[in-house]
Design a protein around this motif. Sequence first.
Motif, PDB file in Angstrom:
ATOM      1  N   GLY A 152       5.859 -17.387  -4.282  1.00 18.03           N
ATOM      2  CA  GLY A 152       5.750 -16.075  -4.898  1.00 18.03           C
ATOM      3  C   GLY A 152       5.927 -16.030  -6.396  1.00 18.03           C
ATOM      4  O   GLY A 152       6.045 -14.956  -6.977  1.00 18.03           O
ATOM      5  N   VAL A 175       1.517 -15.742  -4.915  1.00 23.08           N
ATOM      6  CA  VAL A 175       1.264 -14.374  -4.482  1.00 23.08           C
ATOM      7  C   VAL A 175       2.204 -13.456  -5.253  1.00 23.08           C
ATOM      8  O   VAL A 175       3.427 -13.601  -5.174  1.00 23.08           O
ATOM      9  CB  VAL A 175       1.478 -14.208  -2.969  1.00 23.08           C
ATOM     10  CG1 VAL A 175       1.095 -12.797  -2.532  1.00 23.08           C
ATOM     11  CG2 VAL A 175       0.667 -15.233  -2.191  1.00 23.08           C
ATOM     12  N   GLY A 177       3.955  -9.800  -6.582  1.00 20.65           N
ATOM     13  CA  GLY A 177       4.370  -8.480  -6.137  1.00 20.65           C
ATOM     14  C   GLY A 177       4.056  -7.425  -7.178  1.00 20.65           C
ATOM     15  O   GLY A 177       4.619  -6.334  -7.151  1.00 20.65           O
ATOM     16  N   SER A 203      -3.020 -11.193  -5.653  1.00 21.00           N
ATOM     17  CA  SER A 203      -2.275  -9.951  -5.504  1.00 21.00           C
ATOM     18  C   SER A 203      -3.110  -8.978  -4.687  1.00 21.00           C
ATOM     19  O   SER A 203      -4.340  -9.016  -4.738  1.00 21.00           O
ATOM     20  CB  SER A 203      -1.943  -9.329  -6.867  1.00 21.00           C
ATOM     21  OG  SER A 203      -1.283  -8.077  -6.694  1.00 21.00           O
ATOM     22  N   GLU A 204      -2.442  -8.144  -3.922  1.00 26.02           N
ATOM     23  CA  GLU A 204      -3.162  -7.073  -3.226  1.00 26.02           C
ATOM     24  C   GLU A 204      -3.060  -5.759  -3.990  1.00 26.02           C
ATOM     25  O   GLU A 204      -3.630  -4.752  -3.575  1.00 26.02           O
ATOM     26  CB  GLU A 204      -2.599  -6.889  -1.816  1.00 26.02           C
ATOM     27  CG  GLU A 204      -1.176  -6.372  -1.754  1.00 26.02           C
ATOM     28  CD  GLU A 204      -0.719  -6.079  -0.330  1.00 26.02           C
ATOM     29  OE1 GLU A 204      -1.486  -5.442   0.427  1.00 26.02           O
ATOM     30  OE2 GLU A 204       0.398  -6.497   0.018  1.00 26.02           O
ATOM     31  N   ASN A 205      -2.347  -5.776  -5.119  1.00 22.88           N
ATOM     32  CA  ASN A 205      -2.085  -4.547  -5.870  1.00 22.88           C
ATOM     33  C   ASN A 205      -3.136  -4.324  -6.950  1.00 22.88           C
ATOM     34  O   ASN A 205      -3.621  -5.271  -7.562  1.00 22.88           O
ATOM     35  CB  ASN A 205      -0.699  -4.615  -6.514  1.00 22.88           C
ATOM     36  CG  ASN A 205       0.395  -4.830  -5.493  1.00 22.88           C
ATOM     37  OD1 ASN A 205       0.504  -4.089  -4.531  1.00 22.88           O
ATOM     38  ND2 ASN A 205       1.202  -5.861  -5.691  1.00 22.88           N
ATOM     39  N   TYR A 215       7.371  -3.507  -3.745  1.00 20.47           N
ATOM     40  CA  TYR A 215       6.165  -4.300  -3.540  1.00 20.47           C
ATOM     41  C   TYR A 215       6.460  -5.706  -3.017  1.00 20.47           C
ATOM     42  O   TYR A 215       5.565  -6.355  -2.461  1.00 20.47           O
ATOM     43  CB  TYR A 215       5.376  -4.414  -4.851  1.00 20.47           C
ATOM     44  CG  TYR A 215       4.788  -3.107  -5.326  1.00 20.47           C
ATOM     45  CD1 TYR A 215       3.828  -2.436  -4.586  1.00 20.47           C
ATOM     46  CD2 TYR A 215       5.206  -2.527  -6.523  1.00 20.47           C
ATOM     47  CE1 TYR A 215       3.291  -1.228  -5.016  1.00 20.47           C
ATOM     48  CE2 TYR A 215       4.679  -1.321  -6.962  1.00 20.47           C
ATOM     49  CZ  TYR A 215       3.725  -0.677  -6.211  1.00 20.47           C
ATOM     50  OH  TYR A 215       3.204   0.512  -6.637  1.00 20.47           O
ATOM     51  N   PHE A 216       7.693  -6.173  -3.183  1.00 17.50           N
ATOM     52  CA  PHE A 216       7.968  -7.574  -2.861  1.00 17.50           C
ATOM     53  C   PHE A 216       8.064  -7.861  -1.362  1.00 17.50           C
ATOM     54  O   PHE A 216       7.583  -8.909  -0.914  1.00 17.50           O
ATOM     55  CB  PHE A 216       9.210  -8.048  -3.603  1.00 17.50           C
ATOM     56  CG  PHE A 216       8.964  -8.163  -5.089  1.00 17.50           C
ATOM     57  CD1 PHE A 216       8.348  -9.289  -5.609  1.00 17.50           C
ATOM     58  CD2 PHE A 216       9.289  -7.135  -5.950  1.00 17.50           C
ATOM     59  CE1 PHE A 216       8.076  -9.389  -6.974  1.00 17.50           C
ATOM     60  CE2 PHE A 216       9.032  -7.220  -7.310  1.00 17.50           C
ATOM     61  CZ  PHE A 216       8.421  -8.350  -7.822  1.00 17.50           C
ATOM     62  N   ARG A 219       4.605  -8.261  -0.329  1.00 18.54           N
ATOM     63  CA  ARG A 219       4.099  -9.525  -0.860  1.00 18.54           C
ATOM     64  C   ARG A 219       4.476 -10.693   0.054  1.00 18.54           C
ATOM     65  O   ARG A 219       3.701 -11.639   0.256  1.00 18.54           O
ATOM     66  CB  ARG A 219       4.677  -9.728  -2.270  1.00 18.54           C
ATOM     67  CG  ARG A 219       4.278 -10.992  -3.024  1.00 18.54           C
ATOM     68  CD  ARG A 219       5.145 -12.205  -2.703  1.00 18.54           C
ATOM     69  NE  ARG A 219       6.560 -12.011  -2.838  1.00 18.54           N
ATOM     70  CZ  ARG A 219       7.295 -12.294  -3.907  1.00 18.54           C
ATOM     71  NH1 ARG A 219       6.718 -12.780  -4.964  1.00 18.54           N
ATOM     72  NH2 ARG A 219       8.605 -12.110  -3.900  1.00 18.54           N
ATOM     73  N   ASN A 220       5.674 -10.631   0.648  1.00 17.43           N
ATOM     74  CA  ASN A 220       6.169 -11.740   1.463  1.00 17.43           C
ATOM     75  C   ASN A 220       5.310 -11.969   2.707  1.00 17.43           C
ATOM     76  O   ASN A 220       5.170 -13.101   3.170  1.00 17.43           O
ATOM     77  CB  ASN A 220       7.617 -11.492   1.862  1.00 17.43           C
ATOM     78  CG  ASN A 220       8.552 -11.543   0.670  1.00 17.43           C
ATOM     79  OD1 ASN A 220       8.173 -11.998  -0.403  1.00 17.43           O
ATOM     80  ND2 ASN A 220       9.763 -11.054   0.830  1.00 17.43           N
ATOM     81  N   THR A 244      10.528 -12.973   4.436  1.00 15.08           N
ATOM     82  CA  THR A 244       9.408 -13.891   4.641  1.00 15.08           C
ATOM     83  C   THR A 244       9.575 -14.637   5.957  1.00 15.08           C
ATOM     84  O   THR A 244       8.597 -14.866   6.682  1.00 15.08           O
ATOM     85  CB  THR A 244       9.313 -14.896   3.480  1.00 15.08           C
ATOM     86  OG1 THR A 244       9.368 -14.196   2.240  1.00 15.08           O
ATOM     87  CG2 THR A 244       8.014 -15.689   3.549  1.00 15.08           C
TER      88      THR A 244
END
Length: 366
Positions: A152, A175, A177, A203-205, A215-216, A219-220, A244
């Motif tokens: 991360g 990845v 956050g 990132s998906e953001n 957001y973390f 992210r995990n 995670t």
Amino acid sequence: MTQDSEKTRAWIGLSSIPGVGRVTFRKLVGIFSSPERVLAASRDELITLGGVPERVAHEITTFPWEQPAMRELAEARRLNVSIVTADDPEYPSALKNASDAPLLLYIQGTILPGDTAAVAIVGTRTPTHYGITVTREMAGTLASAGMTVVSGMARGIDTQAHTGALDAGGRTIAVLGSGIDVPYPPENRKLMERITSSGAVISENPFGTRPESGYFPARNRVISGLSRGTIIIEAAEDSGSLITAEYTLKQGRRLFAVPGNVSSPVSRGTNGLIRQGAVLVETAADVLSGLGVSVSGTAHGAGGPLPAMSDEEAQVFASLTAEPKHIDVILQESAGSPGSLSGLLTSLELKGLVKQLPGKYFVRWH
């Protein structure tokens, strides 16, 4: 993948509408067959066929979604970022099969077919010297064996995992956050550049998303979803790394944990995972074996074969471990004089085999 296609704009646009989260998005696309058709549906169709509340139907039919979609695409072109939709062939297959996968991925760098052979390494942001050494060696050996290391890019264990893989000449995926244009932590900007050239940052953001705490955890799930298994190295009882671990088990992946010092707070979480059934691993070979990957031909440590050493250097090196050892203790265990020992330690440092810590403590660094 064509970033300027109507399909991509529709995916970005629908996901940007207030009230349309991942669950609602997938539900509506399942009913209307595509995001384009969802956006073209009337208010009554969205309510009667889509089963969404009136408020959400109103947002979908009135929100100016094309504006944010075009801004995202323009920024993607400017920053050389790919925006990949969940139905795109370039979307990572391992993640596509994971629960609650992101609708969109912002990717800087390259995802390769071989990245399906990936393993995640995560842990505390405040590692001990033991944790740093174990992480670098394990990440380096896994990368040398052809595994892609996923983490991360956070401070601590994550940073060491990426660095260990890169130093071994391997691939790694980070990845975030935050938005992909908001490197976090900021001091890892250079590391992010290295990762992009030898793997990918994901990132998906949307662009501009600040690294807020909420957001973390999301992210995990992406970190574990990209990986065949997750290794936890040094995690406190309240560590985000344990999130995670939960996602890893939920997604049906293998969970590994490196045992730590029983008196260290950052080992309580990892040791607890082992008590609960996580696979105890001490070396990268243990991880590869647990994943069913052949361990023949893997390189030693994080940087390949050991450099040549004299007999005296080899004796000193053999007495060192990942735990800090004071020079007086090393002297007692060797047959040399203080002067000769200092010279040997300096030589080992120059070869990248030993690291000196404050207070005349030394640790093995390979």
